[in-house]
Design a protein around this motif. Structure first.
Motif, mmCIF file in Angstrom:
data_model
loop_
_atom_site.group_PDB
_atom_site.id
_atom_site.type_symbol
_atom_site.label_atom_id
_atom_site.label_comp_id
_atom_site.label_asym_id
_atom_site.label_seq_id
_atom_site.Cartn_x
_atom_site.Cartn_y
_atom_site.Cartn_z
ATOM 1 N N VAL A 57 -3.800 12.195 -3.796
ATOM 2 C CA VAL A 57 -5.332 12.518 -3.879
ATOM 3 C C VAL A 57 -5.441 13.864 -4.126
ATOM 4 O O VAL A 57 -6.278 14.450 -4.902
ATOM 5 C CB VAL A 57 -5.859 11.970 -2.254
ATOM 6 C CG1 VAL A 57 -7.441 12.670 -2.363
ATOM 7 C CG2 VAL A 57 -6.053 10.485 -2.342
ATOM 8 N N VAL A 58 -4.830 14.509 -3.269
ATOM 9 C CA VAL A 58 -4.810 16.211 -3.575
ATOM 10 C C VAL A 58 -4.448 16.690 -4.901
ATOM 11 O O VAL A 58 -5.077 17.280 -5.764
ATOM 12 C CB VAL A 58 -3.930 16.929 -2.499
ATOM 13 C CG1 VAL A 58 -3.747 18.509 -2.714
ATOM 14 C CG2 VAL A 58 -4.656 16.784 -0.967
ATOM 15 N N ALA A 59 -3.326 15.857 -5.578
ATOM 16 C CA ALA A 59 -2.945 16.316 -6.881
ATOM 17 C C ALA A 59 -4.082 16.007 -7.748
ATOM 18 O O ALA A 59 -4.230 16.782 -8.808
ATOM 19 C CB ALA A 59 -1.769 15.596 -7.117
ATOM 20 N N CYS A 60 -4.618 14.731 -7.701
ATOM 21 C CA CYS A 60 -5.671 14.250 -8.351
ATOM 22 C C CYS A 60 -6.965 15.419 -8.375
ATOM 23 O O CYS A 60 -7.490 15.701 -9.457
ATOM 24 C CB CYS A 60 -6.312 12.936 -8.007
ATOM 25 S SG CYS A 60 -5.595 11.412 -8.613
ATOM 26 N N PHE A 61 -7.150 15.920 -7.361
ATOM 27 C CA PHE A 61 -8.208 17.004 -7.125
ATOM 28 C C PHE A 61 -8.144 18.183 -8.141
ATOM 29 O O PHE A 61 -8.748 18.825 -8.616
ATOM 30 C CB PHE A 61 -9.046 17.162 -5.540
ATOM 31 C CG PHE A 61 -9.783 16.175 -5.234
ATOM 32 C CD1 PHE A 61 -11.031 16.160 -5.677
ATOM 33 C CD2 PHE A 61 -9.305 15.467 -4.429
ATOM 34 C CE1 PHE A 61 -12.306 15.402 -5.236
ATOM 35 C CE2 PHE A 61 -10.523 14.335 -3.624
ATOM 36 C CZ PHE A 61 -11.731 14.534 -4.148
ATOM 37 N N SER B 26 -4.807 5.157 -3.996
ATOM 38 C CA SER B 26 -5.160 6.632 -4.034
ATOM 39 C C SER B 26 -6.033 6.857 -5.126
ATOM 40 O O SER B 26 -6.989 7.613 -4.798
ATOM 41 C CB SER B 26 -3.825 7.256 -4.351
ATOM 42 O OG SER B 26 -2.602 6.861 -3.743
ATOM 43 N N GLU B 27 -6.126 6.233 -6.121
ATOM 44 C CA GLU B 27 -7.266 6.421 -7.089
ATOM 45 C C GLU B 27 -8.643 6.181 -6.685
ATOM 46 O O GLU B 27 -9.488 6.848 -6.811
ATOM 47 C CB GLU B 27 -6.878 5.566 -8.344
ATOM 48 C CG GLU B 27 -8.029 5.789 -9.575
ATOM 49 C CD GLU B 27 -7.701 4.990 -10.630
ATOM 50 O OE1 GLU B 27 -8.476 5.232 -11.830
ATOM 51 O OE2 GLU B 27 -6.538 4.321 -10.858
ATOM 52 N N ALA C 146 0.848 -1.179 -0.159
ATOM 53 C CA ALA C 146 -0.019 0.026 0.111
ATOM 54 C C ALA C 146 0.740 1.311 0.019
ATOM 55 O O ALA C 146 2.151 1.359 0.683
ATOM 56 C CB ALA C 146 -0.977 -0.101 1.286
ATOM 57 N N PRO C 147 0.387 2.496 -0.276
ATOM 58 C CA PRO C 147 1.208 3.658 -0.434
ATOM 59 C C PRO C 147 1.306 4.168 1.091
ATOM 60 O O PRO C 147 0.517 3.816 1.842
ATOM 61 C CB PRO C 147 0.344 4.490 -1.330
ATOM 62 C CG PRO C 147 -0.897 4.084 -1.158
ATOM 63 C CD PRO C 147 -1.037 2.559 -1.141
ATOM 64 N N SER C 148 2.330 4.893 1.176
ATOM 65 C CA SER C 148 2.661 5.595 2.697
ATOM 66 C C SER C 148 1.250 6.565 2.662
ATOM 67 O O SER C 148 0.819 7.064 1.798
ATOM 68 C CB SER C 148 3.836 6.191 2.702
ATOM 69 O OG SER C 148 4.101 7.119 1.772
ATOM 70 N N CYS C 149 1.373 6.885 3.945
ATOM 71 C CA CYS C 149 0.169 8.016 4.135
ATOM 72 C C CYS C 149 0.485 9.306 3.352
ATOM 73 O O CYS C 149 -0.508 10.167 2.843
ATOM 74 C CB CYS C 149 -0.006 8.311 5.697
ATOM 75 S SG CYS C 149 -0.915 6.916 6.614
ATOM 76 N N TRP C 150 1.796 9.599 3.330
ATOM 77 C CA TRP C 150 2.105 10.812 2.666
ATOM 78 C C TRP C 150 1.902 10.805 1.151
ATOM 79 O O TRP C 150 1.351 11.790 0.619
ATOM 80 C CB TRP C 150 3.732 11.141 2.798
ATOM 81 C CG TRP C 150 4.140 12.326 2.174
ATOM 82 C CD1 TRP C 150 5.105 12.174 1.020
ATOM 83 C CD2 TRP C 150 4.134 13.657 2.367
ATOM 84 N NE1 TRP C 150 5.404 13.450 0.617
ATOM 85 C CE2 TRP C 150 4.641 14.532 1.125
ATOM 86 C CE3 TRP C 150 3.117 14.250 3.061
ATOM 87 C CZ2 TRP C 150 4.776 15.589 1.035
ATOM 88 C CZ3 TRP C 150 3.362 15.880 2.866
ATOM 89 C CH2 TRP C 150 4.021 16.498 1.915
ATOM 90 N N ARG C 151 2.265 9.631 0.449
ATOM 91 C CA ARG C 151 1.943 9.613 -0.756
ATOM 92 C C ARG C 151 0.452 9.479 -1.153
ATOM 93 O O ARG C 151 0.166 10.183 -2.189
ATOM 94 C CB ARG C 151 2.515 8.267 -1.117
ATOM 95 C CG ARG C 151 2.381 7.876 -2.755
ATOM 96 C CD ARG C 151 2.878 6.503 -3.319
ATOM 97 N NE ARG C 151 2.577 6.335 -4.754
ATOM 98 C CZ ARG C 151 2.730 5.304 -5.238
ATOM 99 N NH1 ARG C 151 3.525 4.350 -4.739
ATOM 100 N NH2 ARG C 151 2.356 4.948 -6.363
ATOM 101 N N PHE D 233 -13.841 8.205 -4.465
ATOM 102 C CA PHE D 233 -14.678 8.143 -3.559
ATOM 103 C C PHE D 233 -15.183 9.611 -2.864
ATOM 104 O O PHE D 233 -16.237 10.252 -2.837
ATOM 105 C CB PHE D 233 -14.340 7.281 -2.242
ATOM 106 C CG PHE D 233 -15.317 7.419 -0.991
ATOM 107 C CD1 PHE D 233 -16.482 6.667 -1.222
ATOM 108 C CD2 PHE D 233 -15.002 8.170 -0.021
ATOM 109 C CE1 PHE D 233 -17.195 6.707 -0.086
ATOM 110 C CE2 PHE D 233 -15.862 8.133 1.233
ATOM 111 C CZ PHE D 233 -16.907 7.442 1.213
ATOM 112 N N LEU D 234 -13.900 10.120 -2.769
ATOM 113 C CA LEU D 234 -14.221 11.509 -2.202
ATOM 114 C C LEU D 234 -14.613 12.501 -3.263
ATOM 115 O O LEU D 234 -15.590 13.548 -3.155
ATOM 116 C CB LEU D 234 -13.014 12.211 -2.011
ATOM 117 C CG LEU D 234 -12.327 11.595 -0.492
ATOM 118 C CD1 LEU D 234 -10.839 12.255 -0.367
ATOM 119 C CD2 LEU D 234 -12.999 11.841 0.665
ATOM 120 N N ASN D 235 -14.615 12.242 -4.675
ATOM 121 C CA ASN D 235 -15.117 12.907 -5.634
ATOM 122 C C ASN D 235 -16.394 12.779 -5.929
ATOM 123 O O ASN D 235 -17.130 13.767 -5.971
ATOM 124 C CB ASN D 235 -14.473 12.528 -7.254
ATOM 125 C CG ASN D 235 -14.591 13.429 -8.167
ATOM 126 O OD1 ASN D 235 -14.942 14.560 -8.084
ATOM 127 N ND2 ASN D 235 -14.508 12.930 -9.195
#
Length: 267
Positions: free
Chosen positions: A116-120, A187-188, A106-111, A193-195
């Motif tokens: 996610v922020v970059a995607c938004f 992350s995707e 799984a990705p780190s919490c930072w990644r 989900f948030l989207n």
């Protein structure tokens, strides 16, 4: 016994991977997630007729009473039909073409947070450009976007009540944003989900005390987007407000609603 246990675990993991990599999983989960996220607002709309506190949360400017259960019912079948005939097949084809794999780690919490922020931010940029074009090019508006604007006062389920062409274009923007950034699958998934949640909140018709735009000044929220549905010449970005500020298409929702309310009172 040890070999049998490892064999059994291996088969289970293989079965789980087959489910997770199913071409139909993403679109099916998206539809069910959308319904689940809309459910609290269906309850609020049902309570709006009897509870003054709930009515006080509704966005002003003559928005009227909450939508009826019949309106929710009609909207549900329209959205279901579009998903079954357009979104599900398109998502399945896209999933088969990109042949995704599941990383072992799984990705780190930072990644996870950065992706996610970059995607938004990237999705918000693409959406602003596409949304602006749909309003500025008459044939695009008529062919693609006009159906979504049948709701002058939107409600939660109406976030996905659009033409098949518009739903497919937004799907492409969301998937393309994650693909261009090379996001980890987790992350995707979190981004999608948030989207869905933010899209529902944008269309809910309520200025809730705990809404995200009250915590983050850079977010527009439901008042920002409801202004767009009323005026259709401003507030084109889906979530953030910076592009509308930069291009001069921003209008403050509170001032717009206050003027409308004052005119109503004077009459």
């Amino acid at each position: 016994w040890s070999d049998l246990t490892q064999d059994s675990v291996g088969k289970k993991l293989s079965g789980h991977q087959q489910v997770l990599l199913s071409p139909y999983l993403a679109a099916s989960c998206a539809f069910l997630t959308h319904l689940a996220l809309c459910a609290p607002f269906l309850v609020l709309d049902a309570l709006g007729g009897v509870c003054q506190r709930v009515r006080s949360w509704r966005i002003a400017a003559g928005s009227g009473p909450p939508p009826s259960l019949w309106k929710w019912y009609e909207c549900f079948w329209r959205v279901l039909f579009k998903y079954a005939t357009a979104v599900l097949p398109a998502a399945a084809v896209f999933q088969l073409l990109r042949s995704p794999s599941l990383p072992e780690l799984a990705p780190s919490c930072w990644r996870l947070s950065v992706e996610v922020v970059a995607c938004f931010l990237l999705f918000d940029t693409f959406f602003f450009i596409w949304h602006y074009c749909m309003h500025r090019v008459p044939w695009l508006y008529r062919a693609v976007h006009q159906m979504h604007h049948q709701h002058h006062v939107p409600f939660a389920l109406a976030a996905q009540d659009a033409s098949s062409a518009e739903l497919l274009s937004l799907l492409l923007l969301a998937l393309g944003s994650a693909w261009m950034l090379g996001c980890h699958p987790l992350s995707e998934a979190l981004f999608h989900f948030l989207n869905s949640w933010l899209a529902v909140e944008d269309h809910c018709g309520y200025n809730l005390p705990w809404a995200l735009h009250r915590l983050l000044p850079c977010m527009g929220g439901a008042p920002f987007h409801q202004t767009h549905h009323k005026k259709q010449r401003n507030n084109f970005a889906p979530y953030f407000t910076h592009w509308d500020h930069l291009f001069g298409t921003y209008i403050a929702p509170q001032s717009h609603f206050r003027k409308r309310h004052d005119r109503t009172v004077m009459k």
